[in-house]
Design a protein around this motif. Structure first.
Motif, mmCIF file in Angstrom:
data_model
loop_
_atom_site.group_PDB
_atom_site.id
_atom_site.type_symbol
_atom_site.label_atom_id
_atom_site.label_comp_id
_atom_site.label_asym_id
_atom_site.label_seq_id
_atom_site.Cartn_x
_atom_site.Cartn_y
_atom_site.Cartn_z
ATOM 1 N N PHE A 40 -5.562 1.010 -4.734
ATOM 2 C CA PHE A 40 -5.340 0.842 -3.288
ATOM 3 C C PHE A 40 -6.123 -0.361 -2.768
ATOM 4 C CE2 PHE A 40 -6.282 1.527 1.156
ATOM 5 C CZ PHE A 40 -5.095 2.014 1.676
ATOM 6 N N VAL A 58 2.097 1.732 -3.484
ATOM 7 C CA VAL A 58 1.075 2.319 -4.362
ATOM 8 C C VAL A 58 0.933 3.806 -4.088
ATOM 9 C CG1 VAL A 58 -1.397 2.323 -4.896
ATOM 10 C CG2 VAL A 58 -0.159 0.161 -4.665
ATOM 11 N N THR A 59 0.887 4.153 -2.794
ATOM 12 C CA THR A 59 0.749 5.572 -2.441
ATOM 13 C C THR A 59 1.944 6.367 -2.940
ATOM 14 O OG1 THR A 59 -0.510 4.941 -0.487
ATOM 15 C CG2 THR A 59 0.382 7.163 -0.513
ATOM 16 N N ILE A 68 0.841 -1.202 0.000
ATOM 17 C CA ILE A 68 0.000 0.000 0.000
ATOM 18 C C ILE A 68 0.869 1.243 0.000
ATOM 19 C CG2 ILE A 68 -1.750 1.243 1.320
ATOM 20 C CD1 ILE A 68 -2.743 -1.436 2.342
ATOM 21 N N TYR A 100 -6.694 5.801 -8.087
ATOM 22 C CA TYR A 100 -5.886 5.563 -6.884
ATOM 23 C C TYR A 100 -6.594 4.621 -5.920
ATOM 24 C CZ TYR A 100 -3.869 6.364 -2.301
ATOM 25 O OH TYR A 100 -3.340 6.172 -1.054
ATOM 26 N N TRP A 101 -7.876 4.891 -5.653
ATOM 27 C CA TRP A 101 -8.582 4.093 -4.674
ATOM 28 C C TRP A 101 -8.856 2.681 -5.172
ATOM 29 C CZ3 TRP A 101 -8.226 5.422 0.004
ATOM 30 C CH2 TRP A 101 -8.186 6.753 0.398
#
Length: 571
Positions: A513, A489-490, A486, A509-510
């Motif tokens: 995520f 990814v962020t 995570i 993004y979400w």
């Protein structure tokens, strides 16, 4: 001291009173528990007994000239302390043929004990004074004297010089008495033509305020003697001065009264066995203890069983042997004190049970460490006390063996111990071995097992704590692994690349995520064991690959070396 006065047997005989009378019995019993009591003398036989209290030196000189008669063939001379009776005890010792060294040892015991006690108190006071912080701003004027030193306190050089010029025998004797009086299991045995003397530390009953495993002790000498030189007929018992803590009389009257009562009670415990023997030399005491098994002292009763010359039981004592039998049994019962030694076992058992509960309770993880901090010191003290008691009862057994095997001398010059008393001493030795020594050995083994159990439980608790710590560390590692993708990814979506930033949306993004978090969760919690297996397999495969590469390189190296050797051989 002047010349001794002529013997006055008439005056001496008036000081002896009929011990079978109630008022004389009560007076003698009260005097035996008086801290200021000095001595008593009992003359007795099967049918009669009389007693005299606190005789002086002239009285004992007259007693030396008083021959035993048929009604009173046995003598018991008891001294409660030697502090104020050194001349009397020295005279009695000379009368019965005590060696000079034995007389000096008896009279010096209390003297050196007081010296050692005073020196120990002085040393503790000096240590306490030295440990106090010095006051730099003190206004006390320091006075120096050539002989007394600074403020009356000799300096180190003065003290060392003083010690150096003291007579060596005094220092050696002081060191010797300091050593033997601090030893619980020290014993001494002396033999002579007219006496057999033993000395030891004797246990006595404890008060309810005494919580120590090792009972209180006091030193006493027991001597079996012959007055006429023909048969054993006298017992002499000499006790050290009562070593009791002085009560504080400066406080409230109620506290002082309680302290005095406690001191008298402790003195009664210290003299319990001797007073029990004394009381049963009177017909009144015999009647009051006829139903008591442990406290029964059968001394006078067996001597009077011969009721008629025609009718004699198998246990009857011939008239010519009454003195020997009575004095031997008196000597035995002064030696034996069952009521004092039996509580040692119960106290040891209680201490072991208490420690067992605490040690087993320490297995609980939630048990506070402060509640366990004194377990090891208590185990150490318990083992030390049990070993001390073991040595003490071994010394008693050694005394019994010495009494039963006197030195090899002429029979006519040896103090005889009656066969009945010898049998009782043998049974006492067996009881000491079976009841005391074997039980104490068992308690020592149990204490060792408790120590092992405590350390095993401690190790188990440490293992459980380590396992909990490992589990917590594993959980933290799993959480770190869970958030690692995570975080990636962020970090990826936070990169400012102009060509990519325009195509990113919050939805993108979400979605990424959520997908990455779900895959990480599944892989971590549902495939953790599979990952561990795969990881182990990969580790094993990598190790095998490393071994193969190592063997290949080694074979290649040997082959190259062999080819080089072949070329050299062709040349």
């Amino acid at each position: 001291m002047g010349e001794p006065r002529p013997p006055n047997l008439a005056a001496l005989k008036k000081k002896f009173e009929d011990f079978d009378l109630g008022e004389v019995y009560d007076k003698a019993k009260a005097a035996a528990l008086d801290p200021e009591a000095q001595n008593f003398v009992v003359l007795f036989g099967p049918q009669h007994a009389k007693i005299a209290l606190d005789l002086g030196l002239d009285d004992f000189r007259d007693l030396q000239n008083w021959n035993n008669d048929e009604d009173y063939p046995i003598r018991w001379i008891n001294f409660w302390n030697t502090t104020k009776q050194e001349d009397v005890i020295d005279h009695i010792g000379q009368d019965y043929g005590f060696t000079r060294r034995l007389r000096a040892s008896i009279t010096a015991w209390d003297k050196y004990r007081r010296i050692v006690k005073d020196q120990s108190a002085k040393e503790n006071k000096e240590k306490k004074k030295q440990s106090e912080p010095e006051n730099i701003h003190s206004t006390v004027i320091q006075k120096e004297d050539i002989e007394q030193g600074l403020n009356g306190v000799p300096d180190k050089h003065a003290r060392s010089h003083t010690v150096a010029i003291q007579p060596r025998p005094d220092l050696e004797e002081l060191s010797y008495f300091r050593l033997v009086q601090s030893s619980m299991n020290y014993i001494t045995v002396d033999h002579g033509e007219r006496f057999t003397c033993i000395g030891a530390n004797w246990l006595h009953l404890r008060s309810e305020h005494d919580k120590q495993l090792v009972p209180p002790k006091h030193w006493a000498w027991l001597t079996l003697c012959s007055t006429s030189g023909k048969c054993t007929d006298t017992v002499i018992s000499i006790h050290e001065e009562p070593n009791l803590e002085e009560p504080n009389l400066a406080g409230p009257p109620e506290d002082a009264k309680v302290a005095l009562e406690r001191r008298l009670k402790e003195l009664a415990f210290m003299r319990y066995n001797t007073v029990a023997v004394l009381k049963q030399l009177s017909l009144i005491g015999i009647a009051r203890t006829k139903d008591s098994a442990l406290s029964l002292k059968a001394i006078r009763e067996p001597l009077g069983r011969e009721s008629s010359p025609r009718i004699r039981s198998s246990t009857a004592v011939p008239r010519e042997r009454i003195a020997e039998v009575g004095s031997s049994n008196l000597f035995y019962y002064l030696f034996e004190d069952t009521l004092a030694v039996v509580p040692v076992l119960s106290s040891s058992k209680v201490a072991l049970e208490h420690l067992t509960k605490r040690i087993l309770r320490s297995a609980r993880i939630k048990e506070k460490k402060t509640a366990q901090s004194d377990i090891i010191p208590e185990l150490h003290k318990l083992g030390k006390d049990l070993r001390l008691l073991q040595h003490l009862f071994k010394s008693y057994k050694t005394l019994i063996q010495t009494i039963l095997t006197p030195p090899d001398t002429d029979v006519s010059e040896r103090i005889k111990l009656d066969q009945q008393a010898r049998d009782r001493f043998r049974r006492l030795g067996d009881r000491l071995q079976l009841l005391m020594l074997n039980t104490i050995k068992e308690y020592l083994n149990e204490k060792s097992e408790l120590s092992s159990t405590y350390f095993n439980l401690t190790a188990q608790k440490d293992s459980q704590a380590t396992a909990q710590l490992t589990q917590s560390a594993t959980l933290l590692a799993k959480l770190s692994v869970l958030f690692l993708p995570i975080s990636f990814v962020t970090s990826y979506f936070s990169i400012e690349i102009p060509g990519l930033m325009d195509s990113y949306t919050p939805k993108t993004y979400w979605v990424c995520f959520g997908v990455v978090a779900a895959i990480s969760f599944l892989c971590l919690f549902f495939f953790a064991r599979l990952l561990m297996v795969v990881s182990d397999r990969l580790d094993a495969a990598s190790e095998q690959l490393a071994q193969r590469v190592k063997r290949t390189l080694s074979n290649h190296k040997h082959k190259h070396k062999h080819d080089d050797d072949g070329d050299d051989h062709d040349d």
